[in-house]
Design a protein around this motif. Structure first.
Motif, PDB file in Angstrom:
ATOM      1  N   SER A  27       0.839  -1.184   0.000  1.00 35.46           N
ATOM      2  CA  SER A  27       0.000   0.000   0.000  1.00 35.46           C
ATOM      3  C   SER A  27       0.882   1.243   0.000  1.00 35.46           C
ATOM      4  CB  SER A  27      -0.924   0.003   1.221  1.00 35.46           C
ATOM      5  OG  SER A  27      -0.159   0.140   2.391  1.00 35.46           O
ATOM      6  N   VAL A  28       0.348   2.305  -0.541  1.00 32.47           N
ATOM      7  CA  VAL A  28       1.104   3.541  -0.679  1.00 32.47           C
ATOM      8  C   VAL A  28       0.519   4.590   0.252  1.00 32.47           C
ATOM      9  CG1 VAL A  28       1.796   5.350  -2.273  1.00 32.47           C
ATOM     10  CG2 VAL A  28       1.604   2.993  -3.068  1.00 32.47           C
ATOM     11  N   PRO A  29       1.287   5.029   1.241  1.00 38.87           N
ATOM     12  CA  PRO A  29       0.793   6.091   2.109  1.00 38.87           C
ATOM     13  C   PRO A  29       0.804   7.424   1.373  1.00 38.87           C
ATOM     14  CG  PRO A  29       3.032   5.489   2.707  1.00 38.87           C
ATOM     15  CD  PRO A  29       2.602   4.555   1.611  1.00 38.87           C
ATOM     16  N   PRO A  83       0.408  10.337  -6.653  1.00 37.70           N
ATOM     17  CA  PRO A  83       0.683   9.362  -5.594  1.00 37.70           C
ATOM     18  C   PRO A  83       0.333   7.946  -6.045  1.00 37.70           C
ATOM     19  CG  PRO A  83      -0.350  11.301  -4.671  1.00 37.70           C
ATOM     20  CD  PRO A  83      -0.424  11.438  -6.176  1.00 37.70           C
ATOM     21  N   GLY A  84       1.218   7.012  -5.707  1.00 31.52           N
ATOM     22  CA  GLY A  84       1.024   5.611  -6.060  1.00 31.52           C
ATOM     23  C   GLY A  84       1.801   5.187  -7.292  1.00 31.52           C
ATOM     24  N   THR A  85       2.230   6.150  -8.106  1.00 37.20           N
ATOM     25  CA  THR A  85       3.010   5.822  -9.297  1.00 37.20           C
ATOM     26  C   THR A  85       4.438   5.474  -8.880  1.00 37.20           C
ATOM     27  OG1 THR A  85       1.675   7.288 -10.681  1.00 37.20           O
ATOM     28  CG2 THR A  85       3.854   6.702 -11.517  1.00 37.20           C
ATOM     29  N   THR A  86       4.988   4.463  -9.516  1.00 33.46           N
ATOM     30  CA  THR A  86       6.363   4.065  -9.236  1.00 33.46           C
ATOM     31  C   THR A  86       7.305   4.641 -10.280  1.00 33.46           C
ATOM     32  OG1 THR A  86       6.171   2.015 -10.499  1.00 33.46           O
ATOM     33  CG2 THR A  86       5.661   1.896  -8.137  1.00 33.46           C
ATOM     34  N   PHE A  87       8.567   4.704  -9.909  1.00 28.71           N
ATOM     35  CA  PHE A  87       9.602   5.037 -10.879  1.00 28.71           C
ATOM     36  C   PHE A  87      10.842   4.225 -10.550  1.00 28.71           C
ATOM     37  CE2 PHE A  87       9.945   8.257  -7.574  1.00 28.71           C
ATOM     38  CZ  PHE A  87      11.302   8.477  -7.388  1.00 28.71           C
ATOM     39  N   ASP A  88      11.559   3.868 -11.608  1.00 28.87           N
ATOM     40  CA  ASP A  88      12.793   3.099 -11.480  1.00 28.87           C
ATOM     41  C   ASP A  88      13.951   4.005 -11.857  1.00 28.87           C
ATOM     42  OD1 ASP A  88      11.671   0.429 -10.901  1.00 28.87           O
ATOM     43  OD2 ASP A  88      10.801   0.631 -12.895  1.00 28.87           O
TER      44      ASP A  88
END
Length: 174
Positions: A27-29, A83-88
């Motif tokens: 989960s993403v705070p 919010p909630g999006t990821t990045f590498d």
């Protein structure tokens, strides 16, 4: 190298670069505050002679970080800036996956994550001031490795954060 040595090496690289926002799925705070009780913590500020919207555009263009942030390579945002999006990305040779927790245009930007038993929170705040923008950055790390390597992680985090701010200033003032 064995697994423990690899883990320590990656953790050290994270500390050296000053970016410990590593993540696993979960989960993403939202709007996460740094932990004042964390064994590794740093806060830095700089005044940038550019409007907040210009600083924001540079800071949040994750895919272009490697163009100006010399410690970073291969940054890729996996979706919209929310919010909630990821990045590498890579820093110090270590591949990192981070998750955005705060995206408040021209004001607040942050990510959080976990890896190797460490939990990190990285937050940016932009404040308009006469003649430009005050940029504040805060990061905390906690967990076993952060506790074991507290002294070196704190030193390296402070150095890495100052470097990031100086590079952001140079890029935003172009």
């Amino acid at each position: 190298m064995n697994t423990i040595t690899n883990t320590i090496a990656v953790a050290a690289l994270v500390g050296v670069s000053g970016f410990a926002a590593l993540t696993q799925t979960g989960s993403v705070p939202m709007n996460v505050s740094t932990n004042p009780a964390a064994p590794v913590a740093c806060s830095k500020q700089i005044i940038i002679n550019a409007r907040p919207d210009k600083v924001w555009a540079v800071l949040t263009n994750i895919n272009a970080w490697a163009d100006w942030q010399t410690d970073i390579s291969k940054p890729v945002l996996s979706g919209p800036l929310q919010p909630g999006t990821t990045f590498d990305w890579k820093t110090g040779g270590a591949g990192i996956r981070s998750t955005l927790h705060t995206v408040a245009p021209n004001h607040s930007f942050g990510w959080t994550g976990k890896t190797f038993g460490m939990y990190a929170i990285h937050n940016w705040t932009l404040t308009e001031v006469p003649g430009g923008t005050q940029v504040s950055v805060d990061e905390t790390m906690q967990g076993l490795l952060a506790s074991l390597f507290k002294k070196s992680f704190n030193k390296n985090l402070a150095t890495g954060m100052q470097h990031w701010l100086e590079l952001l200033k140079a890029e935003a003032e172009k």
